[in-house]
Scaffold this motif. Structure first.
Motif, PDB file in Angstrom:
ATOM      1  N   PHE A 159       3.500   6.087  -7.222  1.00  0.00           N
ATOM      2  CA  PHE A 159       3.268   4.760  -6.654  1.00  0.00           C
ATOM      3  C   PHE A 159       1.866   4.234  -6.945  1.00  0.00           C
ATOM      4  N   VAL A 203       4.725  -0.274   2.486  1.00  0.00           N
ATOM      5  CA  VAL A 203       4.906   0.464   1.231  1.00  0.00           C
ATOM      6  C   VAL A 203       5.665   1.760   1.485  1.00  0.00           C
ATOM      7  N   ASP A 262       2.633  -7.587  -3.606  1.00  0.00           N
ATOM      8  CA  ASP A 262       2.569  -6.138  -3.824  1.00  0.00           C
ATOM      9  C   ASP A 262       3.936  -5.493  -3.605  1.00  0.00           C
ATOM     10  N   LEU A 313       6.314  -3.349  -6.090  1.00  0.00           N
ATOM     11  CA  LEU A 313       6.778  -2.008  -5.734  1.00  0.00           C
ATOM     12  C   LEU A 313       8.291  -1.900  -5.878  1.00  0.00           C
ATOM     13  N   ARG A 314       9.012  -2.901  -5.395  1.00  0.00           N
ATOM     14  CA  ARG A 314      10.477  -2.864  -5.507  1.00  0.00           C
ATOM     15  C   ARG A 314      10.908  -2.843  -6.970  1.00  0.00           C
ATOM     16  N   ILE A 349       9.561   2.770   0.084  1.00  0.00           N
ATOM     17  CA  ILE A 349       9.888   3.963  -0.705  1.00  0.00           C
ATOM     18  C   ILE A 349      10.962   4.782  -0.007  1.00  0.00           C
ATOM     19  N   VAL A 361       1.312   0.916  -8.966  1.00  0.00           N
ATOM     20  CA  VAL A 361       1.737  -0.326  -8.323  1.00  0.00           C
ATOM     21  C   VAL A 361       0.995  -0.590  -7.023  1.00  0.00           C
ATOM     22  N   ALA A 362       0.321   0.435  -6.476  1.00  0.00           N
ATOM     23  CA  ALA A 362      -0.388   0.247  -5.209  1.00  0.00           C
ATOM     24  C   ALA A 362      -1.900   0.133  -5.406  1.00  0.00           C
TER      25      ALA A 362
END
Length: 324
Positions: A292, A70, A15, A19-20, A74, A295-296
């Motif tokens: 987000f 997460v 995950d 996210l990156r 960010i 992606v989350a």
């Protein structure tokens, strides 16, 4: 018991890699000598924490170590971020700082007492390698004699959550960030006095020749319903300007995709000099918000409502400035 700095389980690590990748694609790269990235984020109910990689159905709070990683990932993309809804319980914040590592610092208010204050703090998280506090930090308090005004939209009490101003220095440039989380209230018009008061407060500061610094940026959750309504007009009444490319970006995970101008809550604004105040000396490049959810949400099999308690119901809003 797992620790936030431990190597995460593979599902969490996957995950975070996704996210990156999304952050790389959607946000400007942070380059020490070339740009300055300033953000603001209302992190919903940023207080307690369940010290598990994934909170279960019976766990409370629902924010877990996965969520904190997460949030930290960010925040790491900015030089300094204003954070709203930090609660009296600092457990999630402390774990976020551990995840960020020793190069990061924070400064925050005490909790605001009373029901309107909602046990909330305001704060800033910043990368000490690029940004430092330059000497000024304080809460903005309205003088008692200003409560004698009889205008229908005049403030008749102190702010529900006292605005917080901190001066930072980065790359030889000093700037003052002023953050606020406007009282929601029972009706939209109850927010107008706080919005007008902060606009007038900043106007007076900008015009004061003896002020600490005139590079003022207002940022935070101003609970403005949409651009052009009474709340927005009060906010910009003394010359604060929101950059045009922030007008249409969504602020919350519950925004209607067909109407990004609704829920115009979060703002970044400054004086341009058109109304007679000293203009911001930082050169604005661009801004936006970071969504987000895509992606989350899929990887965690969560509803948007559930996601809002783990990460937030607000997107972080950001502005990029060039370094001279």
């Amino acid at each position: 018991m797992p620790h936030v700095t431990d190597a995460p389980p593979e599902a969490v690590a996957r995950d975070l890699r996704g996210l990156r990748d999304a952050l790389d694609e959607r946000l400007p790269a942070r380059t020490i000598d070339r740009n300055l990235l300033i953000g603001t984020w209302n992190v919903r109910h940023f207080g307690g924490l369940t010290e598990r990689w994934r909170a279960g159905d019976d766990d409370s709070p629902k924010r877990d170590l996965h969520s904190v990683r997460v949030i930290a990932e960010i925040i790491r993309r900015f030089d300094v971020v204003a954070i709203q809804e930090i609660r009296g319980d600092l457990k999630a914040l402390r774990h976020t700082m551990k995840a960020l590592g020793p190069d990061w610092g924070f400064v925050l208010t005490d909790v605001t007492r009373g029901d309107p204050g909602n046990d909330e703090r305001l704060g800033f998280i910043f990368d000490r390698r690029t940004t430092r506090i330059s000497g000024l930090a304080g809460e903005l308090v309205v003088p008692a004699d200003e409560f004698d005004r009889i205008d229908p939209d005049a403030l008749d009490r102190q702010f529900a959550r006292t605005p917080y101003a901190v001066a930072f220095e980065s790359g030889g440039e000093t700037f003052v960030l002023v953050t606020l989380h406007v009282l929601w209230g029972d009706r939209p018009d109850e927010r107008t006095p706080e919005l007008r008061a902060i606009a007038e407060w900043l106007d007076e500061w900008a015009r004061d020749v003896n002020a600490w610094d005139h590079n003022l940026i207002a940022l935070g959750d101003f609970n403005i319903d949409r651009r052009g309504d009474e709340r927005y007009d009060a906010f910009v009444s003394t010359g604060l300007e929101v950059p045009a490319d922030l007008h249409a970006v969504p602020r919350t995970i519950f925004a209607d995709p067909g109407d990004p101008g609704e829920h115009f809550y979060d703002q970044i604004a400054w004086f341009t000099g058109d109304a007679g105040q000293p203009a911001l000396s930082l050169d604005y490049v661009r801004g936006g918000s970071f969504d987000f959810v895509d992606v989350a949400l899929p990887r965690r099999d969560l509803t948007r409502a559930s996601l809002s308690w783990r990460i937030s119901d607000h997107y972080p809003l950001w502005a990029e400035f060039s370094r001279r």
